[in-house]
Design an enzyme around this catalytic site. Structure first.
Site, PDB file in Angstrom:
ATOM      1  CG  PHE A  26      -6.263   8.381  -0.067  1.00  0.00           C
ATOM      2  CD1 PHE A  26      -6.163   7.556  -1.171  1.00  0.00           C
ATOM      3  CD2 PHE A  26      -7.066   9.512  -0.166  1.00  0.00           C
ATOM      4  CE1 PHE A  26      -6.831   7.863  -2.350  1.00  0.00           C
ATOM      5  CE2 PHE A  26      -7.740   9.817  -1.340  1.00  0.00           C
ATOM      6  CZ  PHE A  26      -7.620   8.987  -2.438  1.00  0.00           C
ATOM      7  CD  GLU A  68      -0.921   4.409  -8.281  1.00  0.00           C
ATOM      8  OE1 GLU A  68      -0.736   3.358  -7.649  1.00  0.00           O
ATOM      9  OE2 GLU A  68      -1.332   5.458  -7.776  1.00  0.00           O
ATOM     10  CB  THR A 114      -0.914   0.050   1.244  1.00  0.00           C
ATOM     11  OG1 THR A 114      -0.092   0.065   2.418  1.00  0.00           O
ATOM     12  CG2 THR A 114      -1.878  -1.109   1.313  1.00  0.00           C
ATOM     13  CB  SER A 115       4.485   1.851   0.198  1.00  0.00           C
ATOM     14  OG  SER A 115       5.126   0.968  -0.695  1.00  0.00           O
ATOM     15  NE  ARG A 116       3.212   7.506  -3.674  1.00  0.00           N
ATOM     16  CZ  ARG A 116       2.231   7.713  -2.776  1.00  0.00           C
ATOM     17  NH1 ARG A 116       1.487   6.705  -2.357  1.00  0.00           N
ATOM     18  NH2 ARG A 116       1.973   8.937  -2.351  1.00  0.00           N
ATOM     19  CG  HIS A 139      -3.367   5.134  -4.644  1.00  0.00           C
ATOM     20  ND1 HIS A 139      -2.161   5.463  -5.205  1.00  0.00           N
ATOM     21  CD2 HIS A 139      -3.304   5.606  -3.370  1.00  0.00           C
ATOM     22  CE1 HIS A 139      -1.414   6.103  -4.318  1.00  0.00           C
ATOM     23  NE2 HIS A 139      -2.085   6.207  -3.199  1.00  0.00           N
ATOM     24  CD  GLN A 140     -10.664   0.793  -2.013  1.00  0.00           C
ATOM     25  OE1 GLN A 140     -10.984   0.337  -3.102  1.00  0.00           O
ATOM     26  NE2 GLN A 140     -11.473   0.739  -0.978  1.00  0.00           N
TER      27      GLN A 140
HETATM   28  P1  NAD Z   1       6.626   7.944   7.093  1.00  0.00           P
HETATM   29  O1  NAD Z   1       7.554   8.942   6.497  1.00  0.00           O
HETATM   30  O2  NAD Z   1       5.969   8.254   8.397  1.00  0.00           O
HETATM   31  O3  NAD Z   1       7.370   6.535   7.244  1.00  0.00           O
HETATM   32  C1  NAD Z   1       8.186   5.966   6.274  1.00  0.00           C
HETATM   33  C2  NAD Z   1       9.172   5.053   6.995  1.00  0.00           C
HETATM   34  O4  NAD Z   1       9.908   4.332   6.002  1.00  0.00           O
HETATM   35  C3  NAD Z   1      10.202   5.825   7.855  1.00  0.00           C
HETATM   36  O5  NAD Z   1      10.221   5.307   9.167  1.00  0.00           O
HETATM   37  C4  NAD Z   1      11.525   5.593   7.132  1.00  0.00           C
HETATM   38  O6  NAD Z   1      12.639   5.517   8.029  1.00  0.00           O
HETATM   39  C5  NAD Z   1      11.247   4.253   6.463  1.00  0.00           C
HETATM   40  N1  NAD Z   1      12.159   3.961   5.357  1.00  0.00           N
HETATM   41  C6  NAD Z   1      12.811   4.814   4.538  1.00  0.00           C
HETATM   42  N2  NAD Z   1      13.579   4.140   3.676  1.00  0.00           N
HETATM   43  C7  NAD Z   1      13.411   2.825   3.962  1.00  0.00           C
HETATM   44  C8  NAD Z   1      13.943   1.635   3.415  1.00  0.00           C
HETATM   45  N3  NAD Z   1      14.840   1.661   2.424  1.00  0.00           N
HETATM   46  N4  NAD Z   1      13.528   0.458   3.944  1.00  0.00           N
HETATM   47  C9  NAD Z   1      12.652   0.419   4.972  1.00  0.00           C
HETATM   48  N5  NAD Z   1      12.124   1.521   5.531  1.00  0.00           N
HETATM   49  C10 NAD Z   1      12.483   2.709   5.019  1.00  0.00           C
HETATM   50  O7  NAD Z   1       5.547   7.660   5.968  1.00  0.00           O
HETATM   51  P2  NAD Z   1       4.064   7.089   6.157  1.00  0.00           P
HETATM   52  O8  NAD Z   1       3.110   8.216   6.416  1.00  0.00           O
HETATM   53  O9  NAD Z   1       4.089   5.938   7.091  1.00  0.00           O
HETATM   54  O10 NAD Z   1       3.751   6.577   4.671  1.00  0.00           O
HETATM   55  C11 NAD Z   1       4.531   5.557   4.054  1.00  0.00           C
HETATM   56  C12 NAD Z   1       4.245   5.542   2.566  1.00  0.00           C
HETATM   57  O11 NAD Z   1       2.898   5.118   2.353  1.00  0.00           O
HETATM   58  C13 NAD Z   1       4.310   6.937   1.880  1.00  0.00           C
HETATM   59  O12 NAD Z   1       5.628   7.267   1.487  1.00  0.00           O
HETATM   60  C14 NAD Z   1       3.394   6.775   0.720  1.00  0.00           C
HETATM   61  O13 NAD Z   1       4.171   6.389  -0.407  1.00  0.00           O
HETATM   62  C15 NAD Z   1       2.459   5.635   1.108  1.00  0.00           C
HETATM   63  N6  NAD Z   1       1.053   6.051   1.259  1.00  0.00           N
HETATM   64  C16 NAD Z   1       0.100   5.368   0.586  1.00  0.00           C
HETATM   65  C17 NAD Z   1      -1.247   5.730   0.718  1.00  0.00           C
HETATM   66  C18 NAD Z   1      -2.348   4.974   0.021  1.00  0.00           C
HETATM   67  O14 NAD Z   1      -3.469   5.501  -0.120  1.00  0.00           O
HETATM   68  N7  NAD Z   1      -2.124   3.740  -0.404  1.00  0.00           N
HETATM   69  C19 NAD Z   1      -1.595   6.817   1.518  1.00  0.00           C
HETATM   70  C20 NAD Z   1      -0.579   7.476   2.217  1.00  0.00           C
HETATM   71  C21 NAD Z   1       0.754   7.098   2.065  1.00  0.00           C
END
Ligand code: NAD
Length: 330
Positions: free
Chosen positions: A298, A263, A232-234, A295-296
């Protein structure tokens, strides 16, 4: 201030107009996405508001600067779609919404895990056709599973809390471990060990050059047979073609995706009467053990309210020359 929104959907209009009764900005909504092709349509203005699939590379940013844009407000957390270094150089401020509701995404990751582990996506269709057989629906319990979280920032930590409630063993990899996670019993391990030990792996790191295709042929081979992978990250954190190979040879047992590498050509649109030309995406859809949402993560009432409020507040602070709270830095 006049704010031009791109990739605006009816729900954006509804939440932003509702919240704007407290801010009184002039909001202009454009349905189209902002990118190299569409930047020519942008009118001279100071502030624009964009979302995850608007692509603002150095060329687009320079054109925006020449049209007078000095503030780009992202209505999302991730900022991998903007060349921040180029924006800095031009003197364009970029703000985002770092935390609108980590629980919204963490709960969606759990939704994907449970749907896949209990085959809910298959059961739903079966029961509607009066097929009440349980054959093929045998599940497993998260209570007895080891779940590996990659990235324990806000979303990863929210997920760890939910999973410890389930009684799962939670392990994690993050270059900056979280005290909160350690205090609830999460064990930090290196990435290789996480791959080797976890029954379920959930990705919550940002997309950076380091995490691009973090999940690839080599790292997939390190994972347990029948592993469940949740993203659910990117999208580009997973090499989709490698994931397909791993699904075909039955190494990956379950794949839950809320994001996908390409996407921007698909998600947030109704393409139900069109031919999809992305063969990789179409191949992913053919697997019975793959569940994709568009991508839902959020997309909850609570999160959309917070997004609108933080975005309009970020813009207000820029207008008032107040200290920037949510500026994006490299
Ligand atoms: P955040 O910045 O609070 O946390 C990200 C974490 O990843 C940090 O603790 C960082 O140290 C860690 N990190 C960095 N590089 C890394 C690596 N190589 N290996 C492992 N960990 C690593 O971010 P968040 O708010 O928790 O959001 C995380 C991601 O979720 C965002 O970057 C975004 O891409 C994604 N996201 C997706 C949705 C969605 O609707 N699906 C919504 C919001 C965010």
């Amino acid at each position: 201030m006049k704010i031009d929104f791109y990739s605006a959907k009816p729900y954006d209009i509804s939440f932003f107009e509702g919240m704007n009764t407290q801010y009184h900005h002039e909001l202009i909504f454009h349905e189209y996405s902002l990118n190299e092709e569409t930047v020519k349509h942008v009118e001279n203005t100071r502030c624009i508001c964009v979302f995850v699939n608007d692509k603002l590379n150095a060329t687009v940013l320079e054109k925006l600067y020449n049209k007078g844009i000095r503030l780009i407000a992202l209505r999302c957390a991730g900022f991998n779609n903007i060349d921040i270094a180029a924006a800095d150089k031009l003197g364009i401020t970029v703000v985002r919404v770092p935390a609108y509701s980590p629980e919204s995404v963490a709960e969606h990751a759990v939704t994907l895990m449970l749907s896949l582990s209990r085959h809910v996506h298959k059961a739903y269709n079966r029961v509607r056709e009066s097929n009440f057989s349980l054959q093929g629906l045998l599940g497993f319990e998260l209570h007895h599973a080891t779940v590996g979280i990659v990235g324990t920032g806000q979303i990863g930590t929210a997920l760890a809390k939910i999973l410890t409630g389930f009684g799962s063993k939670v392990i994690a990899y993050d270059p900056s471990p979280s005290d909160e996670c350690i205090s609830i019993g999460v064990q930090y391990v290196d990435f290789k060990s996480l791959c080797q030990q976890a029954d379920v792996i959930s990705l919550h790191c940002p997309l950076t050059p380091d995490t691009h295709h973090l999940i690839n042929n080599k790292t997939l081979k390190n994972m347990k047979e029948n592993v469940m992978l949740i993203n659910t990250s990117r999208g580009a954190v997973i090499d989709s073609k490698a994931a397909i190979d791993s699904l075909k040879n039955k190494h990956v047992g379950y794949l839950g995706l809320d994001v996908y590498e390409q996407e921007e050509n698909l998600f947030f649109q109704d393409l139900s009467d069109q031919i999809i030309s992305d063969d990789v995406f179409e191949r992913l859809l053919t697997f019975p053990n793959v569940l994709i949402t568009a991508h839902q993560g959020f997309f909850t009432d609570e999160a959309l309210r917070n997004i609108a409020e933080t975005t309009l507040n970020n813009i207000q602070r820029f207008e008032n020359n107040s200290e920037c709270l949510h500026c994006c830095h490299i």
